[in-house]
Design an enzyme around this catalytic site. Structure first.
Site, PDB file in Angstrom:
ATOM      1  N   THR A 114       0.831  -1.010   0.455  1.00 12.53           N
ATOM      2  CA  THR A 114       0.175  -0.167  -0.271  1.00 12.53           C
ATOM      3  C   THR A 114       0.552   1.340   0.212  1.00 12.53           C
ATOM      4  O   THR A 114       0.843   2.146  -0.510  1.00 12.53           O
ATOM      5  CB  THR A 114      -1.106   0.449   1.399  1.00 12.53           C
ATOM      6  OG1 THR A 114      -1.834  -0.784   1.265  1.00 12.53           O
ATOM      7  CG2 THR A 114      -1.475   1.224   1.412  1.00 12.53           C
TER       8      THR A 114
ATOM      9  N   ASP B  28       0.434  -7.097   4.895  1.00  8.55           N
ATOM     10  CA  ASP B  28      -0.325  -8.214   5.002  1.00  8.55           C
ATOM     11  C   ASP B  28       0.356  -9.553   5.630  1.00  8.55           C
ATOM     12  O   ASP B  28       0.326 -10.202   5.605  1.00  8.55           O
ATOM     13  CB  ASP B  28      -1.552  -8.401   3.407  1.00  8.55           C
ATOM     14  CG  ASP B  28      -2.954  -7.724   3.128  1.00  8.55           C
ATOM     15  OD1 ASP B  28      -2.670  -7.348   3.885  1.00  8.55           O
ATOM     16  OD2 ASP B  28      -3.266  -7.568   2.368  1.00  8.55           O
TER      17      ASP B  28
ATOM     18  N   GLN C 218      -3.674 -21.533  19.030  1.00  8.78           N
ATOM     19  CA  GLN C 218      -4.462 -20.612  18.517  1.00  8.78           C
ATOM     20  C   GLN C 218      -4.417 -18.769  18.739  1.00  8.78           C
ATOM     21  O   GLN C 218      -4.875 -17.819  18.334  1.00  8.78           O
ATOM     22  CB  GLN C 218      -5.997 -21.710  18.002  1.00  8.78           C
ATOM     23  CG  GLN C 218      -6.061 -22.593  17.425  1.00  8.78           C
ATOM     24  CD  GLN C 218      -6.896 -22.989  16.741  1.00  8.78           C
ATOM     25  OE1 GLN C 218      -8.529 -22.567  17.685  1.00  8.78           O
ATOM     26  NE2 GLN C 218      -7.407 -24.037  16.493  1.00  8.78           N
ATOM     27  N   CYS C 219      -4.281 -19.510  20.326  1.00 12.85           N
ATOM     28  CA  CYS C 219      -4.050 -18.144  21.360  1.00 12.85           C
ATOM     29  C   CYS C 219      -2.473 -16.688  20.408  1.00 12.85           C
ATOM     30  O   CYS C 219      -1.956 -17.244  20.141  1.00 12.85           O
ATOM     31  CB  CYS C 219      -4.313 -18.111  22.496  1.00 12.85           C
ATOM     32  SG  CYS C 219      -4.592 -18.521  23.197  1.00 12.85           S
TER      33      CYS C 219
HETATM   34  N1  ASP Z   1      -3.444  -5.602  -0.007  1.00  9.88           N
HETATM   35  C1  ASP Z   1      -1.806  -4.526   0.902  1.00  9.88           C
HETATM   36  C2  ASP Z   1      -0.490  -5.678   0.909  1.00  9.88           C
HETATM   37  O1  ASP Z   1      -0.043  -6.177   2.067  1.00  9.88           O
HETATM   38  C3  ASP Z   1      -1.786  -3.703   2.569  1.00  9.88           C
HETATM   39  C4  ASP Z   1      -0.758  -3.367   2.687  1.00  9.88           C
HETATM   40  O2  ASP Z   1      -0.184  -2.879   2.230  1.00  9.88           O
HETATM   41  O3  ASP Z   1      -0.579  -2.954   3.783  1.00  9.88           O
HETATM   42  O4  ASP Z   1       0.559  -5.397  -0.315  1.00  9.88           O
END
Ligand code: ASP
Length: 343
Positions: A16, A93, A280-281
């Site tokens: 992003t 991500d 899983q925690c």
């Molecule tokens: N979908 C984007 C990525 O992981 C989200 C981000 O950059 O925060 O490339």
């Protein structure tokens, strides 16, 4: 001693931070890296020399894969002696996966590799990208007697520097997108940049950087849930070529004591598949044997992931499988902290 000006290499992989809105569809997509630097003239004010390099085609990190991890590792390897530190711009991500993988791939790392990104694109008025990028560079440039202060793979996001292989993305909306629930923050950015020196990784200074590029992704991640079917698990565990499984269990590493379930795990381990027990925690540790519901797992030979994150568990499994560790030693090595990833 005259203070040297640190040389920092900025590696742009996508995410992003460098995206723009497609005028037609409105969807965010990666754009040319050169524009990123034009948008942050403040970078020229930092007391370091910054050079940049970029993936030929920047990606959304949802398209990340081990081949790209190798590409990042090779850029660092090629420029290791010419630079004092590296900042990797990456989508949030899968940032914890990539950064965890790099922590294993870069053995005896003695310089900072800081991953960062942002929740809003750099061109957005309310962006979190500028602070994340500028402070990441400052952290990377920190030196003591002309030697880097940070000597490990980290992740910087929203005023905090974390050990990368301890992080998890916890929020898709808040600027505070990451957490490190089982390890303290390495540094915090407020009025001052406060480094928690006692928590920093201390590599063996006499060893040269060793870059491991073989990762084996013949593994599975299985999250248990009440009612998970035998047929489903059987089909996963009998996948051709499967070499390892990260099993997300409940609480402190507990799971069903039903005979078919325990027998299935046992047979899979006997076949030579490594099964790692992680919780899983989000916080806390696996303690096999604490409850009756995990006692059997210990007996049949499951590996305890202790307080490792699922992201680091996956990457450690791929890394150790790629190292051809002997089956007798695999469990002991997996349960040992190699890069500070478990306690
Ligand atoms: N979908 C984007 C990525 O992981 C989200 C981000 O950059 O925060 O490339």
């Amino acid at each position: 001693m005259t203070k040297a000006i640190p040389n920092i290499l900025l590696i742009y992989t996508g995410g992003t931070i460098g995206m723009i809105k497609d005028p037609e569809t409105g969807a965010l997509r990666a754009f040319d890296f050169d524009n990123l630097l034009v948008r942050i003239p403040e970078l020229k004010l930092l007391e370091c020399n910054i050079e940049t390099t970029s993936f030929d085609e920047p990606i959304d990190s949802s398209n990340m894969k081990p081949e790209y991890w190798v590409e990042i590792a090779e850029v660092i390897e090629e420029h290791y002696h010419a630079f004092d530190g590296f900042v990797v711009l990456h989508g949030s991500d899968t940032m914890s996966y990539t950064a965890s993988a790099l922590s294993f791939m870069l053995e005896h790392l003695a310089k900072p590799v800081v991953f960062t990104g942002s929740q809003l694109p750099i061109g957005d008025l309310r962006t979190d990208a500028k602070e994340n990028l500028i402070t990441s560079i400052q952290v990377t440039a920190l030196q003591h007697y002309n030697k880097p202060v940070i000597k490990e793979v980290c992740l910087y996001f929203e005023y905090k520097l974390y050990r990368a292989n301890r992080t998890t993305k916890i929020n898709a909306e808040h600027f505070e997108a990451f957490a490190s629930l089982n390890y303290p923050d390495l540094a915090e950015s407020g009025v001052h940049l406060k480094v928690n020196h006692e928590y920093l990784f201390k590599p063996n200074a006499r060893k040269e950087l060793l870059v491991h590029k073989t990762l084996d992704s013949n593994i599975a991640l299985v999250k248990l849930f009440p009612g998970i079917s035998e047929a489903l698990l059987r089909s996963i565990f009998s996948t051709e070529g499967l070499k390892g499984v990260v099993l997300e269990t409940y609480g402190a590493g507990n799971c069903s004591t039903e005979d078919w379930f325990v027998a299935l795990l046992k047979d899979t381990i006997i076949k030579g598949v490594h099964i790692v027990n992680v919780t899983q925690c989000s916080g806390g540790s696996v303690m096999m044997g604490q409850y009756e519901t995990s006692e059997k797992l210990k007996r049949i030979g499951l590996i305890s992931g202790k307080d490792i994150t699922t992201e680091a568990a996956i990457c450690k499994l791929m890394y150790l499988l790629g190292q051809n560790v002997s089956p007798n030693l695999f469990k002991t090595i997996y349960q040992t902290a190699l890069r500070g990833e478990l306690t």
